[in-house]
Design a protein around this motif. Sequence first.
Motif, PDB file in Angstrom:
ATOM      1  N   PRO A 200       0.830  -1.199   0.000  1.00 36.46           N
ATOM      2  CA  PRO A 200       0.000   0.000   0.000  1.00 36.46           C
ATOM      3  C   PRO A 200       0.871   1.258   0.000  1.00 36.46           C
ATOM      4  O   PRO A 200       2.084   1.170   0.225  1.00 36.46           O
ATOM      5  CB  PRO A 200      -0.759  -0.120   1.319  1.00 36.46           C
TER       6      PRO A 200
ATOM      7  N   GLN B 230       1.454   7.476   2.766  1.00 37.86           N
ATOM      8  CA  GLN B 230       0.789   8.743   3.077  1.00 37.86           C
ATOM      9  C   GLN B 230      -0.145   9.213   1.972  1.00 37.86           C
ATOM     10  O   GLN B 230      -1.285   9.557   2.232  1.00 37.86           O
ATOM     11  CB  GLN B 230       1.839   9.827   3.362  1.00 37.86           C
TER      12      GLN B 230
ATOM     13  N   LYS C  36      -2.721  -4.176  12.412  1.00 39.31           N
ATOM     14  CA  LYS C  36      -3.974  -4.458  11.715  1.00 39.31           C
ATOM     15  C   LYS C  36      -4.751  -5.501  12.502  1.00 39.31           C
ATOM     16  O   LYS C  36      -4.179  -6.433  13.052  1.00 39.31           O
ATOM     17  CB  LYS C  36      -3.699  -4.956  10.290  1.00 39.31           C
TER      18      LYS C  36
ATOM     19  N   PHE D 212      -4.019   3.105  13.889  1.00 37.34           N
ATOM     20  CA  PHE D 212      -3.825   3.846  12.632  1.00 37.34           C
ATOM     21  C   PHE D 212      -5.180   4.291  12.053  1.00 37.34           C
ATOM     22  O   PHE D 212      -6.211   3.682  12.317  1.00 37.34           O
ATOM     23  CB  PHE D 212      -3.024   3.033  11.615  1.00 37.34           C
TER      24      PHE D 212
ATOM     25  N   LYS E 279      -7.637   4.015   6.130  1.00 38.36           N
ATOM     26  CA  LYS E 279      -7.492   4.688   4.833  1.00 38.36           C
ATOM     27  C   LYS E 279      -7.887   3.798   3.660  1.00 38.36           C
ATOM     28  O   LYS E 279      -8.067   4.267   2.555  1.00 38.36           O
ATOM     29  CB  LYS E 279      -6.032   5.147   4.638  1.00 38.36           C
TER      30      LYS E 279
ATOM     31  N   TRP F 255      -8.258  -2.048   5.456  1.00 37.80           N
ATOM     32  CA  TRP F 255      -7.993  -2.709   6.731  1.00 37.80           C
ATOM     33  C   TRP F 255      -8.278  -1.808   7.916  1.00 37.80           C
ATOM     34  O   TRP F 255      -8.091  -0.593   7.863  1.00 37.80           O
ATOM     35  CB  TRP F 255      -6.544  -3.194   6.776  1.00 37.80           C
TER      36      TRP F 255
ATOM     37  N   SER G  10       2.813  -1.636  11.649  1.00 38.52           N
ATOM     38  CA  SER G  10       1.932  -1.515  10.486  1.00 38.52           C
ATOM     39  C   SER G  10       2.453  -0.444   9.535  1.00 38.52           C
ATOM     40  O   SER G  10       2.901   0.621   9.976  1.00 38.52           O
ATOM     41  CB  SER G  10       0.516  -1.130  10.945  1.00 38.52           C
TER      42      SER G  10
ATOM     43  N   TYR H  38       0.461   1.161   7.732  1.00 43.00           N
ATOM     44  CA  TYR H  38      -0.536   2.222   7.861  1.00 43.00           C
ATOM     45  C   TYR H  38      -0.175   3.162   9.004  1.00 43.00           C
ATOM     46  O   TYR H  38      -0.309   4.387   8.890  1.00 43.00           O
ATOM     47  CB  TYR H  38      -1.926   1.619   8.054  1.00 43.00           C
TER      48      TYR H  38
ATOM     49  N   ASP I  67       0.807   7.258   8.926  1.00 39.53           N
ATOM     50  CA  ASP I  67       0.246   8.255   9.845  1.00 39.53           C
ATOM     51  C   ASP I  67       1.339   8.988  10.607  1.00 39.53           C
ATOM     52  O   ASP I  67       1.331  10.219  10.722  1.00 39.53           O
ATOM     53  CB  ASP I  67      -0.702   7.582  10.848  1.00 39.53           C
TER      54      ASP I  67
END
Length: 453
Positions: free
Chosen positions: A88, A91, A351, A375, A378, A381, A430, A432, A436
């Motif tokens: 993924p 940002q 996650k 997180f 977005k 997940w 993560s 994610y 962040d």
Amino acid sequence: MVEFNEHILNLYSSLESDLVKLIPQERFSKDVNMKLERISHLMEVLGNPHHSFPSIHVGGTSGKGSTSIFLASILTTQGYKTGLFLSPHLQIINEAYQINCKLAATTKLVEIFERVKSAIAKVAQENIFGQPSYFEAQVALAFCLFEEQKVDVAIIEVGLGGRLDATNILSSTIAVLTSVGLDHTEILGSTVEEIAEEKAGIIKAHQHVVCGFSKETTREIVAQRCEKSNSQLWQLEQDFSFTVHSGSLIINLPGKVYENLSLTKLIGEFQFSNAACATAAAYLFSQGNLSDVAVREGLADAIIPGRMEILQTQPVVILDGAHNPDKMRSASHSVHTLFGGKEKVVIVSFKKGKPVADILPYLIDNVKCFILTAFQVKGLWEPYPPEELKKAFNSIAPSVPCFIVDDPINAVQEGLSRAENNDLVWITGSLYLAGDAREHWYPSASLLMKAEE
């Protein structure tokens, strides 16, 4: 300038909104998401853009993103016009779409996605499996961008698994399998052998295959798949290898040795095998005409955000998106090797569904405190609830203080405030969360403006 900035931010918000609308109420379902029928139909409607460029397909449990970035950097330095698709993003969506290792502009992505949107609507009406997914739309956008940009080669990172991943409609020149471990077991299988079968599903007939798997049973799975598909296989430590002497990396390929290499902008010994796999794939793609300069400069110039990334000193802040036991083991080893004497403030989010009990033991050595956060959602997940995470931490490391700070940016600020100048702040768990947390040092708005340059 202010008006232009607002225009770009509005365009980006619109693109992000269009993609998020494709996520159903049940964010991910194996039965819905793991299919190739919709993406195949979508490609047909778009004129099969994925047939317009050669590609290198990169899969694996760990290291596939890093290997893809190394590959793009080496081949760009060699003189190829490269496209790079990653997933993924940390940002901003633009990170997933790169031309010659530079983020695609929002203006360009929005322009191309208008074409993709109409095709999505057509497939949604006609396909018995319904509307294309969030990830399928991202893949379609990448393939249309690379077609429009007339790239010489596209390096495509697998999203999840391999066999039924939306990227697997490609008939790539080369397939790279970096590693295999236990991750996404609820989707891919409960053993490394079952997962290896899924990963090896990206192998097609008459390909070159580069494999970094280490366990003999998984290497055999890849070898059998290559034999059936009449593909040429290079296995790490059998057909090619790497050694490290006094910090200098040497990569040995059949008929060629690349010496005096360094990963100048990266830390972590686990990156050496990724660099070796990337070099092998680049060598095969160039049909043996890969210069020493391309490998040396390509590896040295590669920047991989969110992977053992040093964001500041005093205190040292390490950002690493390790999110499964194998990755956390490697990250923990690197942290201990480089910063073993430092007390750690660990900021963490996982996650939902991750095997937390298998990951946490790698985090507890010499820890001052844990800061547990969640997180921002977005994509597909959702985060592990911090309250539940605290119970797991308390059972494994009951003497270490745990603090819950729900907002990730506030969690970063809390971690920095609790750390002394000679401590280490380790942000992990993560990709994610990595995205962040990175906002504290690299605001998304600034990254979006830079992508327009």
